[in-house]
Design an enzyme around this catalytic site. Structure first.
Site, mmCIF file in Angstrom:
data_model
loop_
_atom_site.group_PDB
_atom_site.id
_atom_site.type_symbol
_atom_site.label_atom_id
_atom_site.label_comp_id
_atom_site.label_asym_id
_atom_site.label_seq_id
_atom_site.Cartn_x
_atom_site.Cartn_y
_atom_site.Cartn_z
ATOM 1 N N ASN A 21 -2.409 10.454 2.409
ATOM 2 C CA ASN A 21 -1.290 11.121 3.074
ATOM 3 C C ASN A 21 -1.430 12.616 2.840
ATOM 4 O OD1 ASN A 21 1.120 11.948 4.187
ATOM 5 N ND2 ASN A 21 2.390 11.162 2.527
ATOM 6 N N LYS A 23 0.228 14.985 4.088
ATOM 7 C CA LYS A 23 1.509 15.695 4.178
ATOM 8 C C LYS A 23 1.333 16.936 5.065
ATOM 9 C CE LYS A 23 2.850 13.646 -0.175
ATOM 10 N NZ LYS A 23 3.661 13.757 -1.405
ATOM 11 N N HIS A 107 8.803 7.292 4.156
ATOM 12 C CA HIS A 107 8.366 8.035 2.973
ATOM 13 C C HIS A 107 9.558 8.706 2.304
ATOM 14 C CE1 HIS A 107 6.254 10.952 0.445
ATOM 15 N NE2 HIS A 107 5.178 10.188 0.579
ATOM 16 N N GLU A 109 9.989 11.538 1.123
ATOM 17 C CA GLU A 109 10.273 12.899 1.584
ATOM 18 C C GLU A 109 11.032 12.885 2.905
ATOM 19 O OE1 GLU A 109 6.253 14.426 -0.665
ATOM 20 O OE2 GLU A 109 6.270 14.296 1.523
ATOM 21 N N GLU A 179 6.362 3.433 -3.754
ATOM 22 C CA GLU A 179 6.220 4.781 -4.294
ATOM 23 C C GLU A 179 7.411 5.096 -5.186
ATOM 24 O OE1 GLU A 179 6.272 7.715 -1.195
ATOM 25 O OE2 GLU A 179 8.135 6.969 -0.381
ATOM 26 N N GLY A 185 4.048 13.631 -6.986
ATOM 27 C CA GLY A 185 3.878 15.068 -7.139
ATOM 28 C C GLY A 185 4.347 15.611 -8.473
ATOM 29 N N SER A 225 0.856 9.494 -7.694
ATOM 30 C CA SER A 225 -0.097 10.230 -8.533
ATOM 31 C C SER A 225 -1.315 9.398 -8.921
ATOM 32 C CB SER A 225 0.608 10.765 -9.789
ATOM 33 O OG SER A 225 1.623 11.688 -9.443
#
Length: 262
Positions: A21, A23, A107, A109, A179, A185, A225
């Site tokens: 991904n 992003k 996702h 985000e 996730e 991150g 990660s």
């Protein structure tokens, strides 16, 4: 004497999948070079590799990888409607017309920064399936849920809202990515045991609704990660079928090292 025939439940072989991904990273030239580098380094194998790129790269990336059977392209989002006055949005059918096979939906985000809720994500999954795309459905808990011990309830509610309205045939087209939001991150990673526990929980939820055979056929990826140094241990768990890779997917050598962990 009539012979006794013992029937054993046939378990579908799940795909090993490593999906990157990107992003909101990589301008056109850098993205083209990264796709070429991954394509050049990737060895033929049973592991399916997916590159989740920004919209600007989709068509070119699909063209570069078209002759590599275990390398596919994913978009990072789609709109829930087929067409219309939705300035700035991209429909699932448009993605399919560019040679895209997968689309990342739900996702953390998108949930956090764009207010996407379970109902909207479910409608996007429906749109993707109708257009012939395979959704990579993301679910996961925030740190407060993990600390409160309610992570199973949170993830269970997300899975039910997004997937339980599907048929078993539709479920077979879906990839799930767990996730843990607290490990995206941040440099933190769920332990292999924590990842396995949640993946097993998700599979049990699917089995309870769709049946064990259908649940056994769904690939569940870990996204939090994953790096070359920890991928092999994480992927060794029986219900971890691969990874949704963030930062490490932006470097071809690191990404291929994760793929090679299988």
């Amino acid at each position: 004497m009539v012979p006794v025939i013992t029937q054993q439940r046939k378990i579908m072989k799940r795909k090993h999948i490593v999906a990157g991904n990107w992003k909101m990273n990589m301008d056109y030239d850098a993205g083209r070079d990264l796709v070429k580098a991954v394509a050049d380094k990737l060895q033929p194998s049973d592991t399916l590799v997916i590159l989740g790129t920004p919209y600007i790269h989709l068509r070119n990336a699909a063209s570069i990888i078209k002759d590599i059977s275990n390398l596919k392209i994913a978009a990072q989002n789609c709109h829930q409607e087929e067409s219309g006055a939705f300035t700035g949005e991209v429909a699932a059918g448009m993605l399919a017309s560019c040679g895209v096979d997968y689309v990342i939906l739900g996702h953390s985000e998108r949930r956090e920064y764009f207010g996407e809720d379970d109902q909207l994500i479910a409608s996007k999954i429906d749109a993707a399936l109708a257009a012939g795309l395979s959704p990579i459905y993301c679910c996961g808990e925030k740190l407060e849920a993990r600390e409160a011990g309610t992570e199973n309830d949170v993830v269970g509610a997300q899975v039910e809202a997004a997937l339980f309205h599907l048929s078993t045939e539709q479920l077979a087209q879906v990839v799930i990515a767990y996730e843990p939001v607290w490990a995206i991150g941040t440099g933190k990673t769920a332990s292999p045991e924590q990842a396995q526990d949640m993946h097993a929980h998700i599979r049990a939820l699917l089995a309870g609704h769709f049946g064990q055979e259908a649940a056994d056929g769904v690939s569940i990826l870990y996204g939090g990660s994953v790096k070359p140094g920890n991928a092999k241990e994480i992927f060794s768990k029986p219900d971890v079928d691969g990874g949704l890779i963030g930062g490490a997917s932006l470097k071809a050598a690191d990404f291929i090292a994760i793929v090679d962990s299988f």
